[in-house]
Write a protein that holds these residues in place. Structure first.
Motif, PDB file in Angstrom:
ATOM      1  N   ARG A   1      -7.130   2.954   6.536  1.00 39.90           N
ATOM      2  CA  ARG A   1      -6.048   3.729   5.931  1.00 39.90           C
ATOM      3  C   ARG A   1      -4.916   3.955   6.949  1.00 39.90           C
ATOM      4  O   ARG A   1      -3.735   3.865   6.608  1.00 39.90           O
ATOM      5  CB  ARG A   1      -6.587   5.067   5.434  1.00 39.90           C
ATOM      6  CG  ARG A   1      -5.559   5.901   4.664  1.00 39.90           C
ATOM      7  CD  ARG A   1      -6.111   7.265   4.275  1.00 39.90           C
ATOM      8  NE  ARG A   1      -7.275   7.123   3.399  1.00 39.90           N
ATOM      9  CZ  ARG A   1      -8.514   7.400   3.750  1.00 39.90           C
ATOM     10  NH1 ARG A   1      -8.771   7.839   4.988  1.00 39.90           N
ATOM     11  NH2 ARG A   1      -9.500   7.259   2.889  1.00 39.90           N
TER      12      ARG A   1
ATOM     13  N   ASN B   1      -4.075   5.236  -7.451  1.00 41.22           N
ATOM     14  CA  ASN B   1      -5.125   4.298  -7.865  1.00 41.22           C
ATOM     15  C   ASN B   1      -4.949   2.939  -7.194  1.00 41.22           C
ATOM     16  O   ASN B   1      -5.926   2.313  -6.774  1.00 41.22           O
ATOM     17  CB  ASN B   1      -5.116   4.137  -9.385  1.00 41.22           C
ATOM     18  CG  ASN B   1      -5.542   5.405 -10.092  1.00 41.22           C
ATOM     19  OD1 ASN B   1      -6.265   6.221  -9.520  1.00 41.22           O
ATOM     20  ND2 ASN B   1      -5.092   5.581 -11.338  1.00 41.22           N
TER      21      ASN B   1
ATOM     22  N   LEU C   1      -7.160  -0.345  -0.563  1.00 39.64           N
ATOM     23  CA  LEU C   1      -7.946   0.109   0.585  1.00 39.64           C
ATOM     24  C   LEU C   1      -9.379  -0.397   0.508  1.00 39.64           C
ATOM     25  O   LEU C   1      -9.956  -0.819   1.530  1.00 39.64           O
ATOM     26  CB  LEU C   1      -7.919   1.636   0.636  1.00 39.64           C
ATOM     27  CG  LEU C   1      -8.623   2.291   1.831  1.00 39.64           C
ATOM     28  CD1 LEU C   1      -7.980   1.843   3.134  1.00 39.64           C
ATOM     29  CD2 LEU C   1      -8.591   3.804   1.706  1.00 39.64           C
ATOM     30  N   ASP C   2      -9.984  -0.401  -0.701  1.00 41.81           N
ATOM     31  CA  ASP C   2     -11.347  -0.914  -0.854  1.00 41.81           C
ATOM     32  C   ASP C   2     -11.426  -2.387  -0.495  1.00 41.81           C
ATOM     33  O   ASP C   2     -12.324  -2.831   0.237  1.00 41.81           O
ATOM     34  CB  ASP C   2     -11.832  -0.691  -2.282  1.00 41.81           C
ATOM     35  CG  ASP C   2     -12.030   0.785  -2.596  1.00 41.81           C
ATOM     36  OD1 ASP C   2     -12.204   1.568  -1.637  1.00 41.81           O
ATOM     37  OD2 ASP C   2     -12.002   1.158  -3.795  1.00 41.81           O
ATOM     38  N   GLN C   3     -10.481  -3.182  -1.022  1.00 42.22           N
ATOM     39  CA  GLN C   3     -10.490  -4.618  -0.751  1.00 42.22           C
ATOM     40  C   GLN C   3     -10.218  -4.906   0.734  1.00 42.22           C
ATOM     41  O   GLN C   3     -10.842  -5.783   1.348  1.00 42.22           O
ATOM     42  CB  GLN C   3      -9.442  -5.305  -1.627  1.00 42.22           C
ATOM     43  CG  GLN C   3      -9.721  -5.205  -3.129  1.00 42.22           C
ATOM     44  CD  GLN C   3      -8.599  -5.777  -3.962  1.00 42.22           C
ATOM     45  OE1 GLN C   3      -7.598  -6.265  -3.434  1.00 42.22           O
ATOM     46  NE2 GLN C   3      -8.753  -5.702  -5.293  1.00 42.22           N
TER      47      GLN C   3
ATOM     48  N   GLY D   1      -6.061   3.082  -3.658  1.00 43.44           N
ATOM     49  CA  GLY D   1      -7.516   3.074  -3.543  1.00 43.44           C
ATOM     50  C   GLY D   1      -8.090   1.681  -3.683  1.00 43.44           C
ATOM     51  O   GLY D   1      -9.006   1.295  -2.944  1.00 43.44           O
ATOM     52  N   GLN D   2      -7.541   0.898  -4.641  1.00 52.48           N
ATOM     53  CA  GLN D   2      -8.021  -0.479  -4.821  1.00 52.48           C
ATOM     54  C   GLN D   2      -7.704  -1.349  -3.610  1.00 52.48           C
ATOM     55  O   GLN D   2      -8.544  -2.127  -3.137  1.00 52.48           O
ATOM     56  CB  GLN D   2      -7.414  -1.066  -6.089  1.00 52.48           C
ATOM     57  CG  GLN D   2      -7.832  -0.348  -7.373  1.00 52.48           C
ATOM     58  CD  GLN D   2      -7.122  -0.903  -8.591  1.00 52.48           C
ATOM     59  OE1 GLN D   2      -6.345  -1.862  -8.495  1.00 52.48           O
ATOM     60  NE2 GLN D   2      -7.377  -0.293  -9.761  1.00 52.48           N
TER      61      GLN D   2
ATOM     62  N   TYR E   1       0.835  -1.206   0.000  1.00 52.93           N
ATOM     63  CA  TYR E   1       0.000   0.000   0.000  1.00 52.93           C
ATOM     64  C   TYR E   1       0.871   1.257   0.000  1.00 52.93           C
ATOM     65  O   TYR E   1       0.598   2.217  -0.738  1.00 52.93           O
ATOM     66  CB  TYR E   1      -0.912  -0.026   1.223  1.00 52.93           C
ATOM     67  CG  TYR E   1      -1.742   1.222   1.393  1.00 52.93           C
ATOM     68  CD1 TYR E   1      -2.925   1.403   0.697  1.00 52.93           C
ATOM     69  CD2 TYR E   1      -1.323   2.234   2.266  1.00 52.93           C
ATOM     70  CE1 TYR E   1      -3.679   2.559   0.845  1.00 52.93           C
ATOM     71  CE2 TYR E   1      -2.072   3.388   2.430  1.00 52.93           C
ATOM     72  CZ  TYR E   1      -3.251   3.538   1.721  1.00 52.93           C
ATOM     73  OH  TYR E   1      -3.995   4.688   1.858  1.00 52.93           O
TER      74      TYR E   1
ATOM     75  N   ALA F   1     -10.789  -2.905   3.361  1.00 52.12           N
ATOM     76  CA  ALA F   1     -11.922  -2.507   4.202  1.00 52.12           C
ATOM     77  C   ALA F   1     -13.081  -3.484   4.072  1.00 52.12           C
ATOM     78  O   ALA F   1     -13.778  -3.795   5.051  1.00 52.12           O
ATOM     79  CB  ALA F   1     -12.374  -1.088   3.824  1.00 52.12           C
ATOM     80  N   GLU F   2     -13.303  -4.007   2.869  1.00 53.65           N
ATOM     81  CA  GLU F   2     -14.388  -4.972   2.671  1.00 53.65           C
ATOM     82  C   GLU F   2     -14.099  -6.297   3.366  1.00 53.65           C
ATOM     83  O   GLU F   2     -14.991  -6.927   3.939  1.00 53.65           O
ATOM     84  CB  GLU F   2     -14.608  -5.192   1.174  1.00 53.65           C
ATOM     85  CG  GLU F   2     -15.764  -6.126   0.869  1.00 53.65           C
ATOM     86  CD  GLU F   2     -15.959  -6.319  -0.625  1.00 53.65           C
ATOM     87  OE1 GLU F   2     -16.846  -7.110  -0.997  1.00 53.65           O
ATOM     88  OE2 GLU F   2     -15.209  -5.692  -1.407  1.00 53.65           O
TER      89      GLU F   2
ATOM     90  N   ASP G   1     -13.648   0.640   9.166  1.00 54.05           N
ATOM     91  CA  ASP G   1     -13.946   1.917   8.528  1.00 54.05           C
ATOM     92  C   ASP G   1     -12.758   2.337   7.663  1.00 54.05           C
ATOM     93  O   ASP G   1     -11.610   2.037   7.981  1.00 54.05           O
ATOM     94  CB  ASP G   1     -14.227   2.960   9.614  1.00 54.05           C
ATOM     95  CG  ASP G   1     -14.605   4.299   9.030  1.00 54.05           C
ATOM     96  OD1 ASP G   1     -13.714   5.177   8.984  1.00 54.05           O
ATOM     97  OD2 ASP G   1     -15.765   4.467   8.640  1.00 54.05           O
ATOM     98  N   ARG G   2     -13.028   3.061   6.568  1.00 50.44           N
ATOM     99  CA  ARG G   2     -11.946   3.404   5.637  1.00 50.44           C
ATOM    100  C   ARG G   2     -10.859   4.251   6.307  1.00 50.44           C
ATOM    101  O   ARG G   2      -9.671   4.073   6.041  1.00 50.44           O
ATOM    102  CB  ARG G   2     -12.520   4.146   4.414  1.00 50.44           C
ATOM    103  CG  ARG G   2     -13.278   3.246   3.441  1.00 50.44           C
ATOM    104  CD  ARG G   2     -13.815   4.055   2.280  1.00 50.44           C
ATOM    105  NE  ARG G   2     -12.759   4.688   1.498  1.00 50.44           N
ATOM    106  CZ  ARG G   2     -12.085   4.085   0.522  1.00 50.44           C
ATOM    107  NH1 ARG G   2     -12.397   2.834   0.182  1.00 50.44           N
ATOM    108  NH2 ARG G   2     -11.141   4.735  -0.149  1.00 50.44           N
TER     109      ARG G   2
END
Length: 432
Positions: free
Chosen positions: A46, A25, A31-33, A28-29, A19, A35-36, A41-42
């Motif tokens: 982070r 970009n 972080l999305d994966q 961001g990808q 990370y 957090a899911e 929480d994002r």
């Protein structure tokens, strides 16, 4: 399904370096994966990815790697200093090492009384803290002292067949616990693990409504001594006796007591055989009052009987006026889980004073007697009686071991095809 904590830490360690080195970009990808997968929480996710595993060189050749899951511990200011803990420990010892839920309400009554009798010298701030302390805080502060203080008796009840089927059975759920006067009674044996010969018993009677307890020692479990002790305890109660409940022992199930109850219009009932929970109120006092203060030693002499009754006279005031107990308010069952809700802890004296069934003149007498009592002085008298019992026990001779003489035994041989006669094996000699 979200990951467990161990898996989250492993994933954080694997993605943190990737990370930090990635483009906007890519970050961001990731972080999305992340957090899911973890459910974080994002913003929190982070921060973990940005700081986890980051190295800080404190000097050449020496680096410190950070763990973002570790939180700095805040320095808590002590709300209760050593003076409060010392005073709390002394009061806890005076009141028989009770739990925080029972000790917290007792402090409001005992602390001012001990200060008035000059048993405790407390600053006003310390006294105020003792009156406001919570049960959970009491248990936490006393945990080191409780760790320093850490026998099971045997039943001596023999069934009384006389009148057994004429006396109705009553369980613990059948009692009317609103009105004082319905008593459970039981005998506690002091055989010391050797039930030979005569030895002392303690007659324990406990009121279901208030928890008021009275004790008397008897030389044995003969009906005449038990009945005489019961009459003596009845005269010391602050309310009339309306009902008596006992186990199925012959010392209670007899014509003498049955005729007396019939004459005095006292309801006489018995518990179910082998169901100690039917007498749960008095069984609890057998441990919390009798065994805790007397123990499990053998007492079989007139001197021991006199000391026991001397101790029980002091315990009568100490237990009924100063030791709170909790009563069950509600019990609900949800599957295998049982949830119990209790009333606030109160002493038997407080329950008697709140009862509308007790004569106001008797309440005035109890109040006047209560004002003369000093719990610390009662505690010293109890310890004095316990020391007498301890010295008396130390002088008792130890029971002699039964000699195991040599004897013979015949062991039968199992019948087989080779041994159809069913003869016995050779004689085996057993002995020292």
């Amino acid at each position: 399904m979200r990951l467990i904590m161990k898996e989250r830490k492993t994933l954080t360690k694997a993605l943190a370096e990737q990370y930090r080195r990635g483009s906007k970009n890519v970050k961001g990808q990731i972080l999305d994966q992340f957090a899911e997968a973890t459910g974080y929480d994002r913003c929190y996710a982070r921060r973990l990815l940005r700081n986890h595993g980051k190295r800080v060189y404190v000097r050449p050749g020496r680096a410190v790697e950070g763990d973002a899951y570790l939180q700095p511990q805040r320095a808590h200011r002590r709300a209760y200093d050593d003076d409060v803990v010392a005073a709390l420990a002394k009061i806890w010892e005076l009141l028989d090492y009770m739990t925080g839920k029972r000790l917290a309400p007792a402090l409001r009554e005992v602390v001012p009384r001990l200060v008035a009798h000059r048993e405790l010298r407390l600053k006003k701030a310390v006294q105020k803290q003792l009156l406001e302390i919570s049960p959970a805080t009491i248990d936490r502060l006393l945990k080191p002292q409780r760790a320093k203080h850490t026998l099971k008796g045997r039943a001596a009840t023999k069934p009384g067949t006389l009148l057994k089927h004429q006396i109705p059975i009553r369980t613990f759920s059948d009692w009317d616990d609103a009105q004082p006067g319905f008593l459970e009674m039981d005998l506690v044996g002091h055989d010391g693990g050797h039930a030979e010969g005569d030895y002392c018993f303690t007659l324990d009677i406990t009121d279901v409504s208030t928890g008021w307890t009275a004790l008397a020692a008897v030389p044995n479990k003969a009906q005449i001594w038990v009945f005489e002790a019961l009459q003596g305890l009845q005269r010391r109660l602050p309310f009339p006796v309306l009902g008596l409940d006992s186990d199925n022992g012959g010392e209670f199930i007899n014509h003498h007591l049955a005729d007396y109850c019939s004459k005095e219009k006292i309801t006489f009932t018995r518990s179910r055989p082998y169901r100690k929970n039917d007498n749960c109120y008095v069984e609890q006092k057998n441990w919390s009052v009798v065994r805790r203060f007397v123990g499990y030693a053998r007492y079989d002499s007139p001197e021991a009987l006199q000391i026991l009754n001397e101790l029980y006279l002091v315990l009568f005031d100490y237990n009924n006026y100063f030791l709170p107990s909790q009563k069950l308010k509600e019990k609900t069952r949800d599957g295998a889980r049982v949830r119990r809700i209790y009333h606030p802890a109160q002493t038997p004296y407080q329950r008697v004073m709140e009862s509308p069934y007790v004569d106001p003149a008797i309440k005035e007498t109890l109040e006047a007697h209560y004002q003369t009592l000093n719990p610390a002085a009662l505690h010293r008298q109890i310890q004095k009686c316990q020391q007498k019992l301890l010295k008396l026990t130390a002088r008792q001779p130890q029971p002699e071991e039964i000699p195991h003489d040599e004897f013979t035994a015949f062991v039968p041989i199992r019948r087989t095809k080779k041994n159809r006669g069913g003869r016995t094996a050779p004689i085996l000699r057993l002995g020292p």
